[in-house]
Design an enzyme around this catalytic site. Structure first.
Site, PDB file in Angstrom:
ATOM      1  N   GLN A  48      -8.104   2.119   3.619  1.00 40.80           N
ATOM      2  CA  GLN A  48      -8.430   0.995   4.816  1.00 40.80           C
ATOM      3  C   GLN A  48      -9.283   1.086   6.717  1.00 40.80           C
ATOM      4  OE1 GLN A  48      -5.956  -1.589   5.747  1.00 40.80           O
ATOM      5  NE2 GLN A  48      -5.147  -1.967   3.677  1.00 40.80           N
ATOM      6  N   GLN A  69      -1.603  13.229  10.773  1.00 39.66           N
ATOM      7  CA  GLN A  69      -1.442  12.501  11.577  1.00 39.66           C
ATOM      8  C   GLN A  69      -0.850  13.029  12.476  1.00 39.66           C
ATOM      9  OE1 GLN A  69       0.349   8.488  11.852  1.00 39.66           O
ATOM     10  NE2 GLN A  69      -1.110   7.878  10.083  1.00 39.66           N
ATOM     11  N   HIS A 103       0.650   1.985   9.736  1.00 36.82           N
ATOM     12  CA  HIS A 103       1.736   2.316   9.412  1.00 36.82           C
ATOM     13  C   HIS A 103       2.007   3.178  10.495  1.00 36.82           C
ATOM     14  CE1 HIS A 103       5.224   3.070   6.879  1.00 36.82           C
ATOM     15  NE2 HIS A 103       4.722   4.490   6.228  1.00 36.82           N
ATOM     16  N   ASP A 140       9.077  -0.495   4.788  1.00 35.66           N
ATOM     17  CA  ASP A 140       7.993  -0.306   3.679  1.00 35.66           C
ATOM     18  C   ASP A 140       8.360   0.874   2.861  1.00 35.66           C
ATOM     19  OD1 ASP A 140       4.435  -0.324   3.581  1.00 35.66           O
ATOM     20  OD2 ASP A 140       4.882   1.860   3.577  1.00 35.66           O
ATOM     21  N   GLU A 161       5.076  -5.090 -24.461  1.00 39.89           N
ATOM     22  CA  GLU A 161       6.583  -5.993 -24.329  1.00 39.89           C
ATOM     23  C   GLU A 161       6.647  -5.132 -22.854  1.00 39.89           C
ATOM     24  OE1 GLU A 161       7.056  -8.842 -25.111  1.00 39.89           O
ATOM     25  OE2 GLU A 161       5.774  -7.952 -26.602  1.00 39.89           O
TER      26      GLU A 161
END
Length: 341
Positions: free
Chosen positions: A29, A87, A109, A192, A228
């Protein structure tokens, strides 16, 4: 009530005139936000820890790169583009001591803020701009003149213009070209996490592996089981992505439709939904985050064990061989790739 949608006309990039924007981290990001904002005419700098391998990459892309603390000191708006579990420590050591009244801290986020891993500075704005797609797509769509839809949220609005900052940032990365929806840190974080765990990653992976195992254990060739239960999943997902579930059903055969509507609810049933509700409750209560923090601080032993077990599943070897027979397919070896900081 439908969510409020903002577009280009609702956002003003002029709001960033004479302001410096810092992106902390230059991973998926981070690099996309930085490049898009730079191309939108904004003054962008990058903040990284001293030994980061991303320094040379960011410099090659034309950015001035500073140590994290210095980038925070120099910037008016600071994006925390770091992995969730990094963080809190970076905030405590490098960000918080260098924040001052009037600055804005931005996240893509909300986990660290919503669940209290980060204690907000009382004199700053805290916002979120969360594109609904990976960084490389955020960048690609911008370059193509399009945009990735995004969410915006305000957690703390000391300046009384936090939403303007969020919308300006969203415009700078191209998201207002597509549409930006307003949400909250709580709603974005909890939905999320639930989507990742119950449907998109956890649910889909477990469903594919269980289907593969069922066919192989019944004596069918693993190659047939792979085609499959995994290979053709992309076709169905693409149809749903483009036209919804009803559109997918319109596109498949009558036999597939009948099997879908009569057998699907036997696989994902009341017991499955009951377990989904438990997962959501664990997210809402903070139990999942507490477990994840403890796992991370404990050295990721169970995390690594489970990843190793999954990588050794028979479906992986089968798929690797079959994908080598498909020269038209874009192949990516993503083992070991992490968000850069």
């Amino acid at each position: 009530m439908p969510a409020k949608v903002y577009t280009d006309k609702d956002a003003d990039l002029g709001f960033f005139k004479n302001k410096t924007l810092a992106v902390l981290g230059y991973g998926s990001q981070g690099h996309a936000h930085a490049l898009n904002l730079k191309d939108s005419g904004c003054d962008v700098i990058i903040g990284l820890y001293p030994g980061s391998k991303s320094r040379s990459v960011a410099q090659q892309h034309g950015f001035k790169v500073y140590d994290t603390a210095e980038a925070v000191r120099r910037a008016d708006v600071i994006m925390v583009g770091l992995p969730d579990m990094k963080q809190a420590s970076v905030y405590k050591n490098d960000i918080l001591p260098n924040l001052s009244k009037g600055k804005t801290l931005m996240f893509s986020h909300g986990l660290a803020v919503h669940f209290g891993l980060i204690k907000p500075h009382k004199d700053i704005d805290i916002i979120m701009v969360a594109p609904k797609g990976p960084g490389h797509m955020v960048r690609r769509l911008y370059v193509e003149g399009k945009g990735m839809p995004a969410l915006v949220a305000v957690f703390q609005d000391r300046s009384r213009s936090a939403k303007k900052t969020a919308l300006a940032w969203a415009k700078g990365i191209g998201s207002t070209r597509a549409g930006v929806l307003q949400t909250t840190f709580k709603e974005e974080t909890e939905t999320d996490l639930f989507g990742e765990q119950a449907v998109l990653c956890g649910g889909a992976s477990a469903l594919v592996q269980a289907g593969f195992e069922t066919l192989v254990e019944a004596g069918y060739q693993p190659e047939m089981a792979y085609f499959e239960c995994l290979h053709e999943l992309k076709l169905i997902c693409d149809l749903m992505y483009e036209s919804g579930i009803a559109g997918m059903r319109f596109s498949v055969s009558e036999t597939a439709k009948y099997g879908d509507i009569t057998r699907g609810p036997r696989v994902v049933n009341k017991a499955t939904k009951k377990e989904m509700k438990k997962i959501l409750e664990e997210i809402q209560s903070g139990k999942f985050t507490r477990q994840w923090v403890a796992e991370y601080k404990g050295g990721l032993k169970n995390y690594n064990r489970l990843l190793k077990k999954g990588a050794a599943h028979k479906i992986e070897k089968t798929g690797e061989r079959l994908r080598s027979m498909m020269p038209w397919m874009s192949k990516k070896n993503l083992k070991g790739v992490q968000a850069a900081y």
